[in-house]
Scaffold this motif. Structure first.
Motif, PDB file in Angstrom:
ATOM      1  N   ASP A 270      -4.434  -0.536   7.537  1.00 23.55           N
ATOM      2  CA  ASP A 270      -3.998  -0.915   6.177  1.00 23.55           C
ATOM      3  C   ASP A 270      -2.503  -1.236   6.138  1.00 23.55           C
ATOM      4  O   ASP A 270      -1.726  -0.704   6.914  1.00 23.55           O
ATOM      5  CB  ASP A 270      -4.254   0.233   5.181  1.00 23.55           C
ATOM      6  N   GLY A 271      -2.132  -2.085   5.199  1.00 25.73           N
ATOM      7  CA  GLY A 271      -0.713  -2.370   4.939  1.00 25.73           C
ATOM      8  C   GLY A 271      -0.143  -3.459   5.831  1.00 25.73           C
ATOM      9  O   GLY A 271      -0.811  -3.967   6.739  1.00 25.73           O
TER      10      GLY A 271
ATOM     11  N   GLU B  46       6.041   3.395  -7.748  1.00 23.02           N
ATOM     12  CA  GLU B  46       4.942   4.221  -7.254  1.00 23.02           C
ATOM     13  C   GLU B  46       5.349   5.702  -7.276  1.00 23.02           C
ATOM     14  O   GLU B  46       4.732   6.541  -6.630  1.00 23.02           O
ATOM     15  CB  GLU B  46       4.572   3.790  -5.828  1.00 23.02           C
TER      16      GLU B  46
ATOM     17  N   ASN C 136       2.512  -0.590   1.808  1.00 23.94           N
ATOM     18  CA  ASN C 136       1.602  -1.063   0.756  1.00 23.94           C
ATOM     19  C   ASN C 136       2.344  -2.086  -0.118  1.00 23.94           C
ATOM     20  O   ASN C 136       3.512  -2.393   0.133  1.00 23.94           O
ATOM     21  CB  ASN C 136       1.047   0.111  -0.065  1.00 23.94           C
ATOM     22  N   GLU C 137       1.680  -2.562  -1.152  1.00 19.71           N
ATOM     23  CA  GLU C 137       2.284  -3.647  -1.947  1.00 19.71           C
ATOM     24  C   GLU C 137       3.503  -3.198  -2.758  1.00 19.71           C
ATOM     25  O   GLU C 137       4.296  -4.012  -3.213  1.00 19.71           O
ATOM     26  CB  GLU C 137       1.240  -4.365  -2.817  1.00 19.71           C
TER      27      GLU C 137
ATOM     28  N   VAL D  15       2.207   3.142   4.188  1.00 18.18           N
ATOM     29  CA  VAL D  15       0.818   3.562   3.945  1.00 18.18           C
ATOM     30  C   VAL D  15       0.536   4.885   4.650  1.00 18.18           C
ATOM     31  O   VAL D  15       0.083   5.858   4.042  1.00 18.18           O
ATOM     32  CB  VAL D  15      -0.176   2.494   4.467  1.00 18.18           C
TER      33      VAL D  15
END
Ligand code: GLN
Length: 303
Positions: free
Chosen positions: A20-21, A241, A279-280, A285
């Protein structure tokens, strides 16, 4: 607490997330980092070190440096510092311009880029040799001379730093920074280019877990100042976040787009993680997941 055992468990738990990421594309030099790296280092309140993975490899600390610069500026200015920068979460990306316009050039907090530039400006006004003195401050915190700026990363960011240049000029137009825009940007790009390992970060941030004192008992901040900066890391350390990090991890902390995260359990430990894929929102991540597992597994968070 046997953190080594917990790290083994964390490593297993991270497996589903390793693909991921994405590595940060915003600074060309940073895109060259091996995306599979992962490291974690924890320093507990008895001075014990616990390490896992690539925890002894240097990486670009980027925005994590904003906590060092804020600490030093806080030493100079005390509470007056909040006349120049706020203490509220921004709810916006770290490099956003919109809020600055309607809040008339006073950045929401010292951890978004605009806020960090105001802090850089304060340091430039107060230090004799700003870049050198700041580097020496970080070396004192880390208790090692082996910490350096990465000139290629600083230059790489300068070449593509159009948005940061816009922010700095915007701040200048409001009178929010006093020194020359180019000098402020040069300092800012250098502080972000600092390279450290997870171990060095965990040691440098120990004063946040130790009521303002480094592991070597050097006083950096008062107890009250330490508490306040921990609160700021809790509410603003992960940009838009920060709520998610508080909800899932429950520790004050700070991230950087080099993939590093530092987190503090006041009076218990400081812990640093590194996983380059983000991550966005620009947060690591694997680092976020690892810390979520850490506080879940140990059943220890500040809440
Ligand atoms: N140097 C980076 C920038 O200004 C730092 C951003 C970050 O780590 N979030 O864009």
């Amino acid at each position: 607490m046997n953190y080594n055992q917990i790290f083994e468990k964390i490593d297993d738990a991270l497996k589903p997330f390793v693909s991921d990421g994405k590595i940060s594309a915003s600074i060309p030099e940073l895109a060259m980092v091996d995306p599979t790296k992962f490291g974690i280092h924890l320093l507990d309140n008895r001075g014990n070190d616990y390490a896992f993975g690539n925890s002894d490899e240097k990486f670009s600390i980027q925005s994590i440096s904003k906590v060092f610069s804020l600490s030093l500026a806080f030493q100079f200015m005390g509470e007056q510092i909040w006349q120049r920068v706020g203490v509220e979460p921004s709810g916006n990306p770290f490099n956003s311009l919109v809020q600055l316009e309607y809040e008339k050039g006073k950045p929401r907090n010292p951890f978004i880029n605009a806020g960090a530039m105001v802090i850089a400006d304060i340091l430039i006004s107060n230090l004799e040799n700003p870049k050198e003195d700041f580097l020496n401050f970080v070396r004192k915190l880390a208790h090692t001379e082996n910490i350096h700026y990465n000139e290629s990363v600083a230059l790489s960011e300068k070449k593509v730093g159009f948005r940061n240049a816009a922010l700095a000029n915007f701040l200048k137009s409001f009178g929010s920074i006093y020194n020359e825009v180019d000098i402020v940007l040069d300092f800012y790009f250098h502080q972000c280019s600092l390279e450290m390992t997870c171990k060095e970060l965990a040691h440098s941030f120990y004063y946040f877990a130790n009521e303002g004192f480094t592991k070597e008992r050097i006083k950096i901040l008062t107890q009250s100042q330490t508490k306040r900066l921990n609160a700021l890391m809790q509410t603003c350390g992960f940009y838009d976040e920060s709520g998610e990090f508080a909800y899932k991890v429950g520790l004050p902390g700070k991230s950087g787009i080099g993939g590093g995260i530092i987190a503090i359990h006041p009076k218990n430990y400081s812990v640093a993680t590194w996983g380059p894929k983000l991550n966005e929102k620009g947060n690591s991540v694997l680092g976020m997941k690892a810390l979520e597992f850490l506080t879940t597994e140990t059943q220890m968070s500040i809440f």
